[in-house]
Design a protein around this motif. Sequence first.
Motif, PDB file in Angstrom:
ATOM      1  N   THR A  72       0.821  -1.211   0.000  1.00  0.00           N
ATOM      2  CA  THR A  72       0.000   0.000   0.000  1.00  0.00           C
ATOM      3  C   THR A  72       0.857   1.263   0.000  1.00  0.00           C
ATOM      4  OG1 THR A  72      -1.817  -1.107   1.123  1.00  0.00           O
ATOM      5  CG2 THR A  72      -1.738   1.290   1.323  1.00  0.00           C
ATOM      6  N   TRP A  73       1.897   1.280   0.801  1.00  0.00           N
ATOM      7  CA  TRP A  73       2.646   2.513   1.047  1.00  0.00           C
ATOM      8  C   TRP A  73       3.926   2.617   0.244  1.00  0.00           C
ATOM      9  CZ3 TRP A  73      -0.458   5.601   3.572  1.00  0.00           C
ATOM     10  CH2 TRP A  73      -1.429   5.053   4.418  1.00  0.00           C
ATOM     11  N   ASP A 102      10.236   5.739  -1.011  1.00  0.00           N
ATOM     12  CA  ASP A 102       9.187   6.504  -1.694  1.00  0.00           C
ATOM     13  C   ASP A 102       8.938   7.814  -0.950  1.00  0.00           C
ATOM     14  OD1 ASP A 102       8.010   5.251  -4.130  1.00  0.00           O
ATOM     15  OD2 ASP A 102       7.916   3.515  -2.802  1.00  0.00           O
ATOM     16  N   ALA A 103       8.832   8.892  -1.735  1.00  0.00           N
ATOM     17  CA  ALA A 103       8.676  10.232  -1.154  1.00  0.00           C
ATOM     18  C   ALA A 103       7.544  10.239  -0.139  1.00  0.00           C
ATOM     19  CB  ALA A 103       8.383  11.241  -2.261  1.00  0.00           C
ATOM     20  N   GLY A 104       7.828  10.784   1.021  1.00  0.00           N
ATOM     21  CA  GLY A 104       6.790  10.932   2.044  1.00  0.00           C
ATOM     22  C   GLY A 104       6.843   9.887   3.128  1.00  0.00           C
ATOM     23  N   GLY A 159       7.421   3.525  -6.523  1.00  0.00           N
ATOM     24  CA  GLY A 159       7.178   4.801  -7.205  1.00  0.00           C
ATOM     25  C   GLY A 159       5.791   4.860  -7.810  1.00  0.00           C
ATOM     26  N   GLY A 160       4.810   4.347  -7.087  1.00  0.00           N
ATOM     27  CA  GLY A 160       3.428   4.468  -7.540  1.00  0.00           C
ATOM     28  C   GLY A 160       2.945   3.310  -8.391  1.00  0.00           C
ATOM     29  N   ARG A 217       4.289  -1.624  -4.118  1.00  0.00           N
ATOM     30  CA  ARG A 217       4.293  -0.450  -4.996  1.00  0.00           C
ATOM     31  C   ARG A 217       5.694   0.141  -5.022  1.00  0.00           C
ATOM     32  NH1 ARG A 217      -0.669   0.483  -6.762  1.00  0.00           N
ATOM     33  NH2 ARG A 217      -2.089  -0.775  -5.552  1.00  0.00           N
ATOM     34  N   ALA A 229      -4.209  -5.154  -7.107  1.00  0.00           N
ATOM     35  CA  ALA A 229      -4.635  -4.026  -7.936  1.00  0.00           C
ATOM     36  C   ALA A 229      -6.032  -3.520  -7.582  1.00  0.00           C
ATOM     37  CB  ALA A 229      -4.576  -4.408  -9.412  1.00  0.00           C
TER      38      ALA A 229
END
Lengths: 459, 459
Positions: free
Chosen positions: A162-163, A168-170, A373-374, A371, A242
Amino acid sequence: MTDPDALAAFVEALGDIPVLLDPALVKQRSQDFFWFSPVLKRQLNDMTAELVVCPRTRDEVTHTMAAAWRCGINVTPRGGGTGNHGQAVPLRGGAVLDLSRLDRIVWVRDGMMRVEAGAKLIDLDKILRERGWELRMFPSTKRTATIGGFVAGGSDGIGSITWGGLRDAGNVIAAQVVTAEAPPRVLELRGSETDLINHAYGTTGIVTELELPLAPAMQWRDIVVAFPDFMQAARFCLVLAACPGIDLKLVTTIDSTIVPSLEVLRELVAVGESLALLMVAPSGMTTLAELVSAHGGQIVLDADTLKSEITSGSVPLYEFTWNHTTLQMLTQDRTVTYLRSLFPAADPLALVERMRTLFGDELPMHLEFLRVGGALTCAGLQIVRFTTEDRLAEIISIHEQNGVSISNPHVYTIENGSGHKRLPVNQMGFKHEVDPLGILNPGKMRDFVPVRAPAENAE
Amino acid sequence: MTDPDALAAFVEALGDIPVLLDPALVKQRSQDFFWFSPVLKRQLNDMTAELVVCPRTRDEVTHTMAAAWRCGINVTPRGGGTGNHGQAVPLRGGAVLDLSRLDRIVWVRDGMMRVEAGAKLIDLDKILRERGWELRMFPSTKRTATIGGFVAGGSDGIGSITWGGLRDAGNVIAAQVVTAEAPPRVLELRGSETDLINHAYGTTGIVTELELPLAPAMQWRDIVVAFPDFMQAARFCLVLAACPGIDLKLVTTIDSTIVPSLEVLRELVAVGESLALLMVAPSGMTTLAELVSAHGGQIVLDADTLKSEITSGSVPLYEFTWNHTTLQMLTQDRTVTYLRSLFPAADPLALVERMRTLFGDELPMHLEFLRVGGALTCAGLQIVRFTTEDRLAEIISIHEQNGVSISNPHVYTIENGSGHKRLPVNQMGFKHEVDPLGILNPGKMRDFVPVRAPAENAE
Ligand SMILES: Cc1cc2nc3c(=O)[nH]c(=O)nc-3n(C[C@H](O)[C@H](O)[C@H](O)COP(=O)(O)OP(=O)(O)OC[C@H]3O[C@@H](n4cnc5c(N)ncnc54)[C@H](O)[C@@H]3O)c2cc1C
Ligand SMILES: Cc1cc2nc3c(=O)[nH]c(=O)nc-3n(C[C@H](O)[C@H](O)[C@H](O)COP(=O)(O)OP(=O)(O)OC[C@H]3O[C@@H](n4cnc5c(N)ncnc54)[C@H](O)[C@@H]3O)c2cc1C
């Protein structure tokens, strides 16, 4: 070997900061789980620090670093010591800096926490849960690893479906870092500045505090689904992963040939069945059950994650996933090792299938969906039936030739272990600033050359 | 016109169930926001029911449906009446069934709620928030729309950037449905069975209760970012939306030519600037600020969503997004209308740019980023400077020729309004079962032909 006089001066300078000198204890705290790799086992088995320093506060960390600078002592930080790449193994003696006593929670608010780096993940998650939050992601070593070790030496894990990953940024908001200078500085890195210490193996500063975003606490269910065929299980996992409408913390596919090594789980399924291991929120169970039957699977376990985590004798499902799958396998067969691969997000399963065809039972397949990079894809933590180091290198290069990226877990430098074979952002430039003598975990940043040797600096 | 005797018998049969007969009131409750479309305005403006029935319980719904069957009365369900496609407009007279008094919460637990269909979204969210939860997604009409109307007539909205649309598996867990039979049945549809009533405009049964998954409550921030250029704003939005590490509820891009129509917001920016309108969790603010400056934007508003929602005179940011953008524009210029498009997930912005080049100021661009079946993309709710119906049809077909899917908001049947121009799943077969006479919202399911006419059935 560090100069005995320098060592003595260092111990003297530490004052009442706790120190371990017993060689057996020091050796123990100089090791991590590098022995998962036969290559690292050969290279690192005899490495040891000469003492362990156990600061209890940030001031004691600063004090230790000032003394290390003055005395020219190498310092290798350590959290839970659960790394697999020898990250926490001192290559050139000196001190192990055990940060596990810096374990305070500074604050929890607005979906964020600020904590000391040595806090254990399991303890953090327990306290967070009382306040309605939980860790966004944790390694399968949650019970023993520290948050500082995870950020400095880990990458992703349970929750990454999920994250995304720690990179990953954030996912890391801020880090407080003590430098190896005279006098040591205490820096506050914020936002993307934290990339300078993220997965840097402690070579760019001692992390003393971290500020991280949280996830709202969920009553996760541990779910095991059995499938007659591995690719069927993998396709199910990809479809499930997904679904934006289903809250997920873990989506793992395990090859049938691995299952006999998984205690408890192996008793739930028939011979030849492959598994999906999942953590799903209760609100997703109705849809999950439908997806499972549409894909020809069968739910063979449905348990409460938290209960399994806190009940003695029972094992949460996540301790069969990520690199715990390898650990489970290793308890049965000491000759196996593993790979860490990343399949491209565009049609990952086509390449998974190809690799299975190419390697068969030499590489029992184990996928972790996540995930990056999205984009949704899967990482392989394939089991490798090890024969020779040459064959291992060949296996890696065949993967890379086929477009499967490898984060090599059989090397101990940051550069060699990364998928891109180089340092991210400007970690090198930052190291020159904060550790000009190169006393922080020396040898792990492959291309770093200090301007002066520590000895030239010693009093 | 319904036969007056049949109508009288129907009213008689309703007993003490509240009924509205005043023609002005009945006309008002026969309308929705179809007038956003000049085409629908021409077609639907004069349509009206002959009475409004306002049941207070499910039993009263069942009673009403039994009476409608016996008397051969058409029944068009209605929640808040905020649909844009004339979904709630009765095409063949009869009764409007106003469900807004069925507004009880049955239970909230384990990240799910079960509620009556007529509950208003704003009321639900308020009660949920007290328990640590919130709606996963809501339309920008949150203040007036009902949960039943959203599921039966809507599709996605604020929250879809994370959770996808109502159609995504897992976003509707169960629906209780009263059928149009003798006697009416009360069905419980679970999981994907709910697709039979999802976006079916009430043609396949009266939804009386819904079970939905929830999101954990967050202290959302309303953020406005100004950019010198629209495509720059859109690229920023796509990058932001792809960050798994940032909790998002809303990611909208608004063309500079729309901004002068947006009260309050227009005062925050310079002429010619385009906007990103966002709802971001507090834990994402550090990374957001970095992304904004990396993309050449400037944060011009940072407010508390909840505060804006409950403070009189202040407007939450989401009331400038989704179809509220069109509404804001319409308050200034009654000649505009809008499109609803979906850009393909592979490189959506290339096509956005192409459409902007093709249409220029005839179609001021407005994008809503969202997940569709797991993939991240954007929907366009472009403003259309309307000239003729022929030109509108041409605009739509140019989009489709270019690979932009259109959910036409200028038609009133389910089929014509869908991106695929057909019914999803087996809604038609289900309708034959649960509404054999076709008295439920007649004319909205284009291809449905009842086996018997209601009149043949009337006593
Ligand atoms: C069975 C098994 C399963 C695993 N599963 C995962 C997984 O799912 N995901 C994953 O990412 N990893 C995994 N790992 C690797 C490892 O457990 C994790 O990365 C863990 O988070 C490391 O934390 P630690 O406290 O044990 O760190 P350590 O091993 O003590 O240290 C890791 C690195 O960080 C440095 N370091 C530690 N603390 C600090 C500090 N405060 N400041 C600066 N540097 C510091 C150390 O010098 C070392 O280089 C697994 C390992 C094993 C053995
Ligand atoms: C300014 C504006 C902005 C909007 N933004 C959005 C948006 O962001 N996303 C979106 O999806 N929509 C949007 N819409 C459309 C609409 O507001 C929503 O879909 C809303 O959820 C409809 O709810 P309602 O209660 O008003 O339904 P209504 O308009 O009353 O009914 C909608 C349809 O559902 C049927 N129906 C209602 N209740 C029931 C029931 N209990 N059982 C069976 N059938 C029933 C009706 O017959 C009708 O066909 C917008 C509309 C406007 C005017």
